[in-house]
Scaffold this active site. Structure first.
Site, PDB file in Angstrom:
ATOM      1  N   ASP A  18     -68.430 -92.116  58.064  1.00 17.19           N
ATOM      2  CA  ASP A  18     -67.706 -90.973  57.588  1.00 17.19           C
ATOM      3  C   ASP A  18     -67.611 -90.917  56.024  1.00 17.19           C
ATOM      4  O   ASP A  18     -67.335 -90.396  55.455  1.00 17.19           O
ATOM      5  CB  ASP A  18     -66.921 -90.136  57.596  1.00 17.19           C
ATOM      6  CG  ASP A  18     -67.153 -90.378  59.782  1.00 17.19           C
ATOM      7  OD1 ASP A  18     -67.930 -90.515  59.914  1.00 17.19           O
ATOM      8  OD2 ASP A  18     -65.860 -90.397  59.666  1.00 17.19           O
ATOM      9  N   HIS A  56     -73.885 -88.605  61.636  1.00 17.49           N
ATOM     10  CA  HIS A  56     -74.127 -88.239  60.053  1.00 17.49           C
ATOM     11  C   HIS A  56     -74.757 -86.913  59.662  1.00 17.49           C
ATOM     12  O   HIS A  56     -75.582 -86.386  59.986  1.00 17.49           O
ATOM     13  CB  HIS A  56     -75.764 -89.533  59.795  1.00 17.49           C
ATOM     14  CG  HIS A  56     -75.008 -90.913  60.452  1.00 17.49           C
ATOM     15  ND1 HIS A  56     -75.540 -91.428  60.341  1.00 17.49           N
ATOM     16  CD2 HIS A  56     -73.971 -91.154  60.274  1.00 17.49           C
ATOM     17  CE1 HIS A  56     -75.252 -92.786  60.328  1.00 17.49           C
ATOM     18  NE2 HIS A  56     -74.219 -92.825  60.362  1.00 17.49           N
TER      19      HIS A  56
HETATM   20  P1  GDP Z   1     -71.854 -90.251  57.469  1.00 19.44           P
HETATM   21  O1  GDP Z   1     -70.826 -90.346  59.145  1.00 19.44           O
HETATM   22  O2  GDP Z   1     -71.062 -91.736  56.691  1.00 19.44           O
HETATM   23  O3  GDP Z   1     -73.417 -89.307  57.963  1.00 19.44           O
HETATM   24  O4  GDP Z   1     -70.330 -89.485  56.832  1.00 19.44           O
HETATM   25  P2  GDP Z   1     -69.772 -88.099  58.039  1.00 19.44           P
HETATM   26  O5  GDP Z   1     -71.577 -86.858  57.689  1.00 19.44           O
HETATM   27  O6  GDP Z   1     -70.057 -88.217  59.128  1.00 19.44           O
HETATM   28  O7  GDP Z   1     -69.045 -87.256  56.837  1.00 19.44           O
HETATM   29  C1  GDP Z   1     -68.976 -86.738  55.393  1.00 19.44           C
HETATM   30  C2  GDP Z   1     -68.941 -85.770  55.274  1.00 19.44           C
HETATM   31  O8  GDP Z   1     -68.943 -85.099  53.864  1.00 19.44           O
HETATM   32  C3  GDP Z   1     -70.103 -84.762  55.726  1.00 19.44           C
HETATM   33  O9  GDP Z   1     -69.757 -83.226  56.405  1.00 19.44           O
HETATM   34  C4  GDP Z   1     -70.780 -84.011  54.878  1.00 19.44           C
HETATM   35  O10 GDP Z   1     -71.521 -82.685  54.861  1.00 19.44           O
HETATM   36  C5  GDP Z   1     -70.159 -84.147  53.718  1.00 19.44           C
HETATM   37  N1  GDP Z   1     -70.844 -85.144  51.750  1.00 19.44           N
HETATM   38  C6  GDP Z   1     -71.265 -86.083  51.383  1.00 19.44           C
HETATM   39  N2  GDP Z   1     -71.773 -86.023  50.944  1.00 19.44           N
HETATM   40  C7  GDP Z   1     -70.283 -85.510  49.730  1.00 19.44           C
HETATM   41  C8  GDP Z   1     -69.830 -85.025  48.317  1.00 19.44           C
HETATM   42  O11 GDP Z   1     -70.591 -86.305  47.300  1.00 19.44           O
HETATM   43  N3  GDP Z   1     -69.107 -83.833  48.319  1.00 19.44           N
HETATM   44  C9  GDP Z   1     -68.672 -83.132  49.669  1.00 19.44           C
HETATM   45  N4  GDP Z   1     -68.070 -82.431  48.806  1.00 19.44           N
HETATM   46  N5  GDP Z   1     -68.762 -83.373  50.612  1.00 19.44           N
HETATM   47  C10 GDP Z   1     -69.899 -84.356  51.184  1.00 19.44           C
HETATM   48  P1  IMO Z   2     -70.706 -93.342  61.516  1.00 25.44           P
HETATM   49  O1  IMO Z   2     -71.680 -93.427  61.611  1.00 25.44           O
HETATM   50  C1  IMO Z   2     -66.085 -93.372  61.415  1.00 25.44           C
HETATM   51  C2  IMO Z   2     -64.279 -95.222  65.497  1.00 25.44           C
HETATM   52  C3  IMO Z   2     -63.576 -94.468  66.477  1.00 25.44           C
HETATM   53  C4  IMO Z   2     -62.575 -95.479  66.706  1.00 25.44           C
HETATM   54  C5  IMO Z   2     -63.572 -97.076  66.500  1.00 25.44           C
HETATM   55  C6  IMO Z   2     -63.820 -97.335  68.083  1.00 25.44           C
HETATM   56  O2  IMO Z   2     -70.480 -91.628  61.242  1.00 25.44           O
HETATM   57  O3  IMO Z   2     -69.655 -93.675  59.779  1.00 25.44           O
HETATM   58  P2  IMO Z   2     -65.890 -96.448  69.020  1.00 25.44           P
HETATM   59  O4  IMO Z   2     -65.821 -94.803  69.918  1.00 25.44           O
HETATM   60  O5  IMO Z   2     -66.755 -96.867  68.046  1.00 25.44           O
HETATM   61  O6  IMO Z   2     -65.603 -97.479  70.387  1.00 25.44           O
HETATM   62  O7  IMO Z   2     -65.076 -96.252  68.650  1.00 25.44           O
HETATM   63  O8  IMO Z   2     -64.340 -96.849  65.639  1.00 25.44           O
HETATM   64  N1  IMO Z   2     -65.816 -94.867  64.582  1.00 25.44           N
HETATM   65  C7  IMO Z   2     -66.271 -94.406  63.879  1.00 25.44           C
HETATM   66  N2  IMO Z   2     -65.465 -93.605  62.866  1.00 25.44           N
HETATM   67  N3  IMO Z   2     -66.873 -92.868  61.846  1.00 25.44           N
HETATM   68  C8  IMO Z   2     -67.775 -93.236  62.473  1.00 25.44           C
HETATM   69  O9  IMO Z   2     -69.177 -93.718  62.418  1.00 25.44           O
HETATM   70  C9  IMO Z   2     -67.838 -94.204  63.966  1.00 25.44           C
HETATM   71  N4  IMO Z   2     -67.742 -94.409  65.163  1.00 25.44           N
HETATM   72  C10 IMO Z   2     -67.296 -95.323  65.267  1.00 25.44           C
HETATM   73  O10 IMO Z   2     -63.320 -94.088  65.394  1.00 25.44           O
HETATM   74  O11 IMO Z   2     -61.804 -95.873  65.921  1.00 25.44           O
HETATM   75 MG    MG Z   3     -70.301 -89.956  60.117  1.00 24.33          MG
END
Ligand code: GDP
Ligand code: IMO
Ligand code: MG
Length: 423
Positions: free
Chosen positions: A13, A41
């Site tokens: 994340d 994502h």
């Molecule tokens: P990922 O799994 O790495 O793609 O990340 P996620 O989408 O799960 O979580 C990142 C969150 O932060 C999402 O809600 C994005 O819209 C948000 N986000 C990404 N970059 C920025 C940033 O520079 N600033 C803020 N405030 N939010 C961001």
């Molecule tokens: P993105 O791509 C955050 C974490 C789960 C748990 C561990 C094992 O969005 O960054 P699983 O379901 O994979 O067997 O869970 O891994 N986990 C993540 N946490 N972002 C993710 O993906 C994750 N993918 C798995 O929360 O702790």
């Molecule tokens: Mg994510």
């Protein structure tokens, strides 16, 4: 750009979806190569807001082709829904979306087993996303998996399903769970089969030609380095190889062809699920990070644990992956903090130690050594020029560069595609 790999440097994340969507504007191919719909994502661009779980986040660039390569495991129901949502938003994917026949399928019993293992572990659970990830990869490596190529050949699918249900229903019954109905699985999967059939195609030759022709290929890492099955905080990890070394296995591209490896670093740290987290905060600062950063899971909606940036982790992530640059995200979330801390190293029993010296139990007991930097009062939200950042924010970024020893190439200042600084 040639071949560029994007990797999450913490516990997931970090904002990989945002960075991928931005970089995909220059790419010919965008490829997911590992993990499943445990990934979430977020992409926010001119077409809307999209939580991407399986389809590569670069699908929004009409000129690029999107590939789900062999290392990815697929929940077909989730994939079909995602495709439908994209089509509803007017994104055409016909003739530019490929699903590898080698991908393994997440079957209904994998999701049940995931929950049963977690329940059995009780307080010691991993805190999985409950998407059946561990059991599916376990079946893959123990030669019990069912692949997309099997589903495309009905006889093969029926034969494998029959064998697996004979095994799995015994296990489910022993663990007190309801058996999985073969009739229902067949009915559902024959429908899934028709829906995904147009996209099932081996993109391996296309990608090799693209490498040879020096096309831009963007590899979309999922999760984060510290969730890697080998080098993460085992057993509080995920089941796939998250690191740069996973590219050859997951997509079939030789390692030496990867020219850029971008480590995505959230300007602070978050984690969902269980496991050690040395810089975790349990005070009003963590509340502020969660609130300002909207730190709730894209996949499960769970509140993310929050803490300061841990440079010891980023140094390790950079070293093991061979980063060529960093993308720092969510800098704007730190706006308004009077003081910001960075963990510069760990000690254990008074001695300096490294991340790689021990296991998850060790990491629970290390003490972070902090450096405190002044915060900034001005909003950085949406800033697009490095020179417009407050001096304190620039100093914070310089500190990260110095500690990690790698240049920052992008700074994200908001969730939207355009809210970014290219350095
Ligand atoms: P990922 O799994 O790495 O793609 O990340 P996620 O989408 O799960 O979580 C990142 C969150 O932060 C999402 O809600 C994005 O819209 C948000 N986000 C990404 N970059 C920025 C940033 O520079 N600033 C803020 N405030 N939010 C961001
Ligand atoms: P993105 O791509 C955050 C974490 C789960 C748990 C561990 C094992 O969005 O960054 P699983 O379901 O994979 O067997 O869970 O891994 N986990 C993540 N946490 N972002 C993710 O993906 C994750 N993918 C798995 O929360 O702790
Ligand atoms: Mg994510």
């Amino acid at each position: 750009m040639a071949v560029t790999l994007v990797i999450g440097s913490q516990w997931g994340d970090e904002g990989k979806g945002k960075i991928i969507d931005y970089l995909s504007l220059q790419s010919d191919y965008v490829v997911r190569f590992h993990g499943g719909n445990n990934a979430g994502h977020t992409v926010i661009n001119n077409l809307g807001k999209f939580p991407m779980h399986l389809v590569p986040s670069g699908i929004f660039n009409k000129k690029s082709k999107a590939v789900i390569a062999n290392g990815v495991i697929l929940d077909l129901e989730v994939l079909i829904l995602e495709i439908a949502n994209l089509e509803k938003a007017g994104i055409k994917i016909k003739d530019r979306f490929y699903i590898s026949p080698r991908c393994h399928i997440i079957m209904p019993y994998h999701k049940i087993l995931d929950r049963l293992y977690e329940d059995a572990k009780g307080k010691k659970k991993t805190g999985t996303t409950g998407r059946g990830i561990g059991p599916t990869y376990a079946d893959k490596v123990s030669y019990n998996g069912i692949r997309i190529s099997d589903l495309m050949n009905k006889d093969s699918f029926l034969e494998k399903l029959d064998t697996q249900l004979r095994i799995k229903n015994k296990i489910l019954a022993a663990l007190g769970a309801k058996k999985v109905s073969k009739k229902k699985v067949i009915k559902n999967f024959m429908k899934f089969r028709e829906k995904i059939k147009p996209y099932v195609s081996n993109a391996y030759p296309l990608l090799h030609k693209a490498v040879k022709d020096k096309k831009n290929i963007l590899l979309e890492g999922a999760h984060g380095v510290f969730l890697d099955n080998d080098w993460g905080t085992y057993p509080f990890v995920t089941a796939s190889t998250v690191l740069s070394g996973g590219v050859t296995q997951g997509v079939g591209i030789p390692p030496a062809s990867i020219k850029n490896i971008i480590g995505v670093v959230k300007a602070y740290t978050t984690r969902v699920g269980e496991g050690p987290f040395p810089t975790e905060l349990f005070n009003s600062e963590s509340e502020k990070l969660r609130k300002n950063g909207n730190e709730f899971g894209t996949t499960t909606g769970r509140a993310r644990r929050c803490g300061w940036l841990d440079a010891e982790l980023i140094k390790f992530a950079s070293q093991i992956n061979g980063y060529t640059g960093l993308a720092v995200t969510k800098l704007d979330v730190l706006d308004g903090f009077t003081k910001i801390k960075i963990c510069v190293s760990y000690t254990f029993n008074g001695k300096r130690v490294n991340y790689f010296d021990g296991d998850a139990g060790f990491l629970r007991r290390v003490k972070p050594v902090y450096k405190t930097l002044p915060g900034w009062k001005k909003s950085t939200k949406g800033i697009k020029k490095y020179s417009e950042l407050p001096i304190e924010a620039r100093n914070y970024l310089k500190e990260i560069e110095n500690l990690v020893g790698i240049k920052i190439k992008y700074v994200s200042t908001g969730g939207e595609r355009t809210e970014i600084i290219k350095i």
